[in-house]
Design a protein around this motif. Structure first.
Motif, PDB file in Angstrom:
ATOM      1  N   LEU A  46       0.804  -1.223   0.000  1.00  0.00           N
ATOM      2  CA  LEU A  46       0.000   0.000   0.000  1.00  0.00           C
ATOM      3  C   LEU A  46       0.837   1.272   0.000  1.00  0.00           C
ATOM      4  CD1 LEU A  46      -3.132  -0.696   2.197  1.00  0.00           C
ATOM      5  CD2 LEU A  46      -3.014  -0.292  -0.255  1.00  0.00           C
ATOM      6  N   HIS A  47       2.002   1.222   0.588  1.00  0.00           N
ATOM      7  CA  HIS A  47       2.863   2.398   0.675  1.00  0.00           C
ATOM      8  C   HIS A  47       3.206   2.948  -0.706  1.00  0.00           C
ATOM      9  CE1 HIS A  47       6.894   4.312   0.980  1.00  0.00           C
ATOM     10  NE2 HIS A  47       6.268   4.976   1.924  1.00  0.00           N
ATOM     11  N   GLU A  48       3.467   2.069  -1.675  1.00  0.00           N
ATOM     12  CA  GLU A  48       3.892   2.507  -3.001  1.00  0.00           C
ATOM     13  C   GLU A  48       2.810   2.358  -4.064  1.00  0.00           C
ATOM     14  OE1 GLU A  48       7.418   0.356  -3.970  1.00  0.00           O
ATOM     15  OE2 GLU A  48       8.572   1.241  -2.339  1.00  0.00           O
ATOM     16  N   SER A  49       1.659   1.841  -3.687  1.00  0.00           N
ATOM     17  CA  SER A  49       0.624   1.531  -4.671  1.00  0.00           C
ATOM     18  C   SER A  49      -0.397   2.641  -4.846  1.00  0.00           C
ATOM     19  CB  SER A  49      -0.150   0.274  -4.245  1.00  0.00           C
ATOM     20  OG  SER A  49       0.650  -0.851  -4.289  1.00  0.00           O
ATOM     21  N   ARG A  50      -1.025   2.587  -6.004  1.00  0.00           N
ATOM     22  CA  ARG A  50      -2.218   3.373  -6.292  1.00  0.00           C
ATOM     23  C   ARG A  50      -3.306   2.347  -6.573  1.00  0.00           C
ATOM     24  NH1 ARG A  50      -0.409   8.836  -8.964  1.00  0.00           N
ATOM     25  NH2 ARG A  50       1.704   8.901  -8.155  1.00  0.00           N
ATOM     26  N   ILE A  51      -4.531   2.718  -6.261  1.00  0.00           N
ATOM     27  CA  ILE A  51      -5.634   1.785  -6.440  1.00  0.00           C
ATOM     28  C   ILE A  51      -6.755   2.467  -7.196  1.00  0.00           C
ATOM     29  CG2 ILE A  51      -7.366   0.354  -5.288  1.00  0.00           C
ATOM     30  CD1 ILE A  51      -4.606   0.938  -3.130  1.00  0.00           C
ATOM     31  N   HIS A  52      -7.273   1.750  -8.149  1.00  0.00           N
ATOM     32  CA  HIS A  52      -8.420   2.201  -8.936  1.00  0.00           C
ATOM     33  C   HIS A  52      -9.578   1.294  -8.532  1.00  0.00           C
ATOM     34  CE1 HIS A  52      -8.824   4.933 -12.374  1.00  0.00           C
ATOM     35  NE2 HIS A  52      -9.790   4.151 -12.793  1.00  0.00           N
ATOM     36  N   LEU A  53     -10.639   1.853  -7.983  1.00  0.00           N
ATOM     37  CA  LEU A  53     -11.800   1.079  -7.553  1.00  0.00           C
ATOM     38  C   LEU A  53     -12.871   1.088  -8.637  1.00  0.00           C
ATOM     39  CD1 LEU A  53     -12.161   2.480  -3.922  1.00  0.00           C
ATOM     40  CD2 LEU A  53     -10.955   0.417  -4.662  1.00  0.00           C
ATOM     41  N   PHE A  54     -13.625   0.001  -8.720  1.00  0.00           N
ATOM     42  CA  PHE A  54     -14.732  -0.110  -9.669  1.00  0.00           C
ATOM     43  C   PHE A  54     -16.010  -0.420  -8.891  1.00  0.00           C
ATOM     44  CE2 PHE A  54     -10.936  -0.930 -12.087  1.00  0.00           C
ATOM     45  CZ  PHE A  54     -11.150  -0.224 -13.260  1.00  0.00           C
ATOM     46  N   ASP A  55     -16.903   0.578  -8.825  1.00  0.00           N
ATOM     47  CA  ASP A  55     -18.173   0.442  -8.113  1.00  0.00           C
ATOM     48  C   ASP A  55     -19.311   0.224  -9.098  1.00  0.00           C
ATOM     49  OD1 ASP A  55     -17.439   0.969  -5.319  1.00  0.00           O
ATOM     50  OD2 ASP A  55     -16.905   2.960  -6.047  1.00  0.00           O
ATOM     51  N   ASP A  56     -20.332  -0.497  -8.653  1.00  0.00           N
ATOM     52  CA  ASP A  56     -21.525  -0.650  -9.481  1.00  0.00           C
ATOM     53  C   ASP A  56     -22.421   0.573  -9.326  1.00  0.00           C
ATOM     54  OD1 ASP A  56     -22.996  -0.992  -7.090  1.00  0.00           O
ATOM     55  OD2 ASP A  56     -23.150  -3.163  -7.335  1.00  0.00           O
ATOM     56  N   GLU A  57     -23.559   0.555  -9.997  1.00  0.00           N
ATOM     57  CA  GLU A  57     -24.457   1.713  -9.977  1.00  0.00           C
ATOM     58  C   GLU A  57     -25.042   1.990  -8.596  1.00  0.00           C
ATOM     59  OE1 GLU A  57     -26.317  -2.038 -11.239  1.00  0.00           O
ATOM     60  OE2 GLU A  57     -24.806  -0.848 -12.242  1.00  0.00           O
ATOM     61  N   ASN A  58     -24.939   1.036  -7.680  1.00  0.00           N
ATOM     62  CA  ASN A  58     -25.420   1.223  -6.308  1.00  0.00           C
ATOM     63  C   ASN A  58     -24.308   1.621  -5.348  1.00  0.00           C
ATOM     64  OD1 ASN A  58     -28.119   0.463  -6.964  1.00  0.00           O
ATOM     65  ND2 ASN A  58     -27.423  -1.671  -7.026  1.00  0.00           N
ATOM     66  N   GLY A  59     -23.103   1.826  -5.865  1.00  0.00           N
ATOM     67  CA  GLY A  59     -21.980   2.219  -5.031  1.00  0.00           C
ATOM     68  C   GLY A  59     -21.292   1.064  -4.331  1.00  0.00           C
ATOM     69  N   LYS A  60     -21.610  -0.180  -4.721  1.00  0.00           N
ATOM     70  CA  LYS A  60     -20.970  -1.343  -4.112  1.00  0.00           C
ATOM     71  C   LYS A  60     -19.696  -1.669  -4.884  1.00  0.00           C
ATOM     72  CE  LYS A  60     -21.525  -6.056  -2.683  1.00  0.00           C
ATOM     73  NZ  LYS A  60     -22.184  -7.328  -2.888  1.00  0.00           N
ATOM     74  N   LEU A  61     -18.601  -1.872  -4.150  1.00  0.00           N
ATOM     75  CA  LEU A  61     -17.318  -2.188  -4.759  1.00  0.00           C
ATOM     76  C   LEU A  61     -17.386  -3.552  -5.431  1.00  0.00           C
ATOM     77  CD1 LEU A  61     -14.425  -1.296  -5.221  1.00  0.00           C
ATOM     78  CD2 LEU A  61     -13.821  -2.306  -3.019  1.00  0.00           C
ATOM     79  N   GLN A  62     -17.037  -3.580  -6.722  1.00  0.00           N
ATOM     80  CA  GLN A  62     -17.092  -4.814  -7.505  1.00  0.00           C
ATOM     81  C   GLN A  62     -15.732  -5.188  -8.093  1.00  0.00           C
ATOM     82  OE1 GLN A  62     -19.612  -6.795  -7.581  1.00  0.00           O
ATOM     83  NE2 GLN A  62     -21.191  -5.472  -6.752  1.00  0.00           N
ATOM     84  N   GLY A  63     -14.710  -4.367  -7.848  1.00  0.00           N
ATOM     85  CA  GLY A  63     -13.402  -4.705  -8.372  1.00  0.00           C
ATOM     86  C   GLY A  63     -12.382  -3.615  -8.117  1.00  0.00           C
ATOM     87  N   PHE A  64     -11.132  -3.916  -8.453  1.00  0.00           N
ATOM     88  CA  PHE A  64     -10.039  -2.958  -8.269  1.00  0.00           C
ATOM     89  C   PHE A  64      -8.879  -3.325  -9.168  1.00  0.00           C
ATOM     90  CE2 PHE A  64      -8.836  -6.405  -5.495  1.00  0.00           C
ATOM     91  CZ  PHE A  64      -7.473  -6.513  -5.705  1.00  0.00           C
TER      92      PHE A  64
END
Length: 170
Positions: A46-64
Motif C-alpha cells: 500500500l505504501h507505493e501503490s495506487r488503487i483504482h476502484l470499480f463500483d456498481d451503480e449502487n456504489g458497491k465495490l465490484q473490483g479494483f
C-alpha cells in the motif's frame, strides 16, 4: 449486470473498502493464498501503490486494480486486480482496463510500458494477457510460478481502442 464506475482511492474510507474487498476475494489469486499473506501484501504494497476502484451503480465495490510506477517512472506494474464474477465479461474487461489506462496516462504521461503477472497455471488469464502483452519471464511468488507479461503502452492503447486519447500522449 450493469456498468462499473472507476474512481481512484483517495480517502481512508476508500482504502478501507479496498482492503476489505482484497481480503474477502484474495482466494481468487490462489485458493491456497493464506490470510496472513494477504495482510502482509497489503501492509507492504500500500505504501507505493495506487488503487483504482470499480463500483456498481449502487456504489458497491465490484473490483479494483492495484498498481505502482517502477523507479524509472516509464513502467507501470499491476500488482493485483480482481473483478466480481458477475462483472467478468469481455466488454467489462475492455471498458475497465481502458478506464484504468486513461487514468494512468493522465497521471503520468511518461509511461511507456505496462507490466503484469499471473499464475503460470491459470490458463484463461494467460491466454487473455497473451492477446495484448508479451510474456517476458517468470518469477516465483508464494511457492507458485507466475508468468510476467509486458506491453508497450501505445500497443495497449491500440488494443483497447482508446481512440479518444490525444495523439500527443504516448
Amino acid at each position: 449486470m450493469g456498468r462499473l464506475y472507476a474512481t481512484p482511492c483517495k480517502q481512508d474510507k476508500d482504502y478501507a473498502r479496498f482492503a476489505s474487498y482484497y481480503i474477502e476475494h484474495s482466494h481468487e489469486f490462489d485458493e491456497h493464498y493464506p490470510f496472513q499473506e494477504a495482510i502482509v501484501h497489503l501492509v507492504v504494497s500500500l505504501h507505493e501503490s495506487r488503487i483504482h476502484l470499480f463500483d456498481d451503480e449502487n456504489g458497491k465495490l465490484q473490483g479494483f486494480i492495484q498498481y505502482r510506477y517502477e523507479a524509472d517512472q516509464d513502467t507501470v506494474f499491476i500488482e493485483s486486480s480482481i473483478v466480481s464474477p458477475a462483472y467478468r465479461s469481455g466488454h467489462a474487461f475492455y471498458k475497465g482496463f481502458g478506464d484504468w489506462l486513461r487514468q494512468v496516462i493522465e497521471e503520468n504521461n511518461d509511461v511507456r510500458w505496462v507490466r503484469l503477472h499471473v499464475r503460470a497455471d491459470h490458463g484463461y488469464l494467460n491466454r487473455l494477457y497473451a492477446k495484448f502483452a508479451k510474456r517476458i519471464g517468470e518469477r516465483e511468488s508464494n511457492g507458485r510460478l507466475e508468468a510476467v507479461y509486458e506491453s508497450a503502452c501505445d500497443d495497449l492503447r491500440r488494443y483497447l481502442r482508446l481512440d479518444t486519447l490525444s495523439n500527443d500522449i504516448k
